[in-house]
Write an enzyme that holds these catalytic residues in place. Structure first.
Site, PDB file in Angstrom:
ATOM      1  N   LYS A  54       0.416  31.365  59.552  1.00  0.00           N
ATOM      2  CA  LYS A  54       0.491  30.000  60.094  1.00  0.00           C
ATOM      3  C   LYS A  54       0.545  28.980  58.957  1.00  0.00           C
ATOM      4  O   LYS A  54       1.311  28.015  58.999  1.00  0.00           O
ATOM      5  CB  LYS A  54      -0.722  29.720  60.997  1.00  0.00           C
ATOM      6  CG  LYS A  54      -0.673  30.491  62.309  1.00  0.00           C
ATOM      7  CD  LYS A  54      -1.995  30.456  63.064  1.00  0.00           C
ATOM      8  CE  LYS A  54      -1.931  31.421  64.242  1.00  0.00           C
ATOM      9  NZ  LYS A  54      -3.210  31.599  64.942  1.00  0.00           N
ATOM     10  N   GLN A  98      -9.390  29.691  64.354  1.00  0.00           N
ATOM     11  CA  GLN A  98      -8.869  31.045  64.572  1.00  0.00           C
ATOM     12  C   GLN A  98      -9.885  31.880  65.349  1.00  0.00           C
ATOM     13  O   GLN A  98     -11.046  31.977  64.956  1.00  0.00           O
ATOM     14  CB  GLN A  98      -8.535  31.695  63.215  1.00  0.00           C
ATOM     15  CG  GLN A  98      -7.903  33.063  63.332  1.00  0.00           C
ATOM     16  CD  GLN A  98      -6.498  33.026  63.957  1.00  0.00           C
ATOM     17  OE1 GLN A  98      -5.730  32.106  63.713  1.00  0.00           O
ATOM     18  NE2 GLN A  98      -6.180  34.017  64.764  1.00  0.00           N
ATOM     19  N   ASP A 121      -3.595  24.158  69.598  1.00  0.00           N
ATOM     20  CA  ASP A 121      -3.552  25.436  70.311  1.00  0.00           C
ATOM     21  C   ASP A 121      -3.552  25.207  71.827  1.00  0.00           C
ATOM     22  O   ASP A 121      -3.297  26.140  72.593  1.00  0.00           O
ATOM     23  CB  ASP A 121      -4.783  26.288  69.946  1.00  0.00           C
ATOM     24  CG  ASP A 121      -4.402  27.520  69.150  1.00  0.00           C
ATOM     25  OD1 ASP A 121      -3.193  27.805  69.042  1.00  0.00           O
ATOM     26  OD2 ASP A 121      -5.310  28.206  68.638  1.00  0.00           O
TER      27      ASP A 121
END
Ligand code: NAP
Length: 298
Positions: A54, A98, A121
């Site tokens: 990412k 994460q 997200d």
């Protein structure tokens, strides 16, 4: 004739090329660039790889990298403090915590520290509420990637019967919402569904996110359906999806391969979300009506 291959690598690359140009243009107009903060707690090797990918992709697109690493033994309060700092930092457009977190940490209250406008997200309760109500907001990356792939076929979703196999908070549920917002008629199937083939055979668009290798075969698919396989499984023979590709490819009009289908789209949508978040925050700061975040008719 076999199905046309819906090539996620190609679609992702062309969207990333366009995004890179858009970010460069925005920089020359405003002198600002988006920033993505990735927060990694502990040393899970798979998470390290995902975060590394990412960060690399975002830097390539012209997004500033704000990475925070905490040890596996970090307390809930320590992780919360890092997220709160990033939430207050004006150069950080998007924050990604994460998951999964090391045992002992509860992700739910930590995710809630991320403000909706930085939730790239799209997984916090506030973002879920915006999606469900059809209000502008940042959408979860994998479901948005599926919609982008469907867009790439050029086939209109409105009025089509879409069946989503899987009802997870990460994929199935938000995807069903996005399909509804495109005016598809949506059915959600799950592990308690009776007669799965009876349901899936009605689908013009079949999206499979069950996490069961080879769940969907020829008997589940209507002729000329579009089949999107979200599943991904590492086997001795390589990566496979939830769909028996060789069988279904004979029947479908379009099909995503695994690997190279939905997978490459997920990071691309994260980058797009980060740029959307940045523009929205900057435009709000200078008092211009914020350009619509991804909204009702996505
Ligand atoms: P998940 O949280 O395990 O959810 C799986 C869903 O599928 C559940 O709703 C479950 O039903 C349903 N299901 C399980 N077995 C079924 C069956 N036999 N028939 C019908 N439905 C069934 O998984 P997820 O996070 O949504 O992920 C799904 C798959 O996508 C996994 O393979 C994952 O690795 C992959 N994935 C890929 C990407 C990517 O970027 N390519 C991103 C995310 C996920 P219940 O609710 O009744 O249990």
């Amino acid at each position: 004739m076999g199905a046309r291959i819906l090539d996620g690598r190609q679609v992702a690359q062309s969207r990333r090329d366009r995004l890179e140009k858009d970010i460069a243009n925005y920089k020359s107009m405003t002198g600002t660039v988006p920033g993505l903060a990735t927060v990694l707690v502990g040393d899970d090797p798979a998470s390290e790889v995902y975060v590394g990918n990412k960060r690399k992709a975002s830097t390539q697109a012209g997004i500033r990298d704000f990475h925070r690493r905490l040890p596996a033994g970090a307390s809930q309060a320590e992780v919360k403090a890092v997220l709160a700092d990033l939430a207050a930092e004006s150069d950080v457009s998007g924050i990604l915590l994460q998951l999964p977190l090391p045992a002992g940490l509860d992700p739910t209250p930590l995710l809630e520290v991320i403000p909706a406008e930085k939730d790239v997200d799209g997984l916090t309760a506030a973002s879920v509420a915006l999606l469900t109500q059809g209000l502008p907001g940042l959408r979860p990356c994998t479901p948005s990637g599926v919609i982008a792939l469907l867009d790439a076929t050029g086939v209109e979703m409105e009025g089509k019967h879409a069946v989503v196999v899987g009802r997870s908070e990460l994929v199935g549920r938000p995807l069903a919402q996005l399909l509804l917002q495109r005016h598809a008629t949506v059915t959600i199937a799950h592990s308690r569904t009776i007669d799965l083939p009876g349901i899936t055979c009605g689908a013009d668009i079949l999206v499979v996110a069950a996490g069961v290798p080879g769940l969907i075969g020829a008997e589940h698919v209507k002729k000329d359906a579009i089949v999107i396989d979200v599943g991904i499984h590492r086997t001795r023979g390589g990566l496979v999806g939830d769909v028996k590709f060789d069988e279904v490819e004979e029947i479908a009009s379009w099909i995503t391969p695994v690997p190279g289908g939905v997978g490459p789209m997920t990071i691309t949508m994260l980058l797009e979300n980060t740029f959307t978040a940045h523009k929205m925050q900057k435009e709000a700061t200078v008092g211009i009506a914020a350009s619509p975040m991804v909204s009702h008719h996505e």
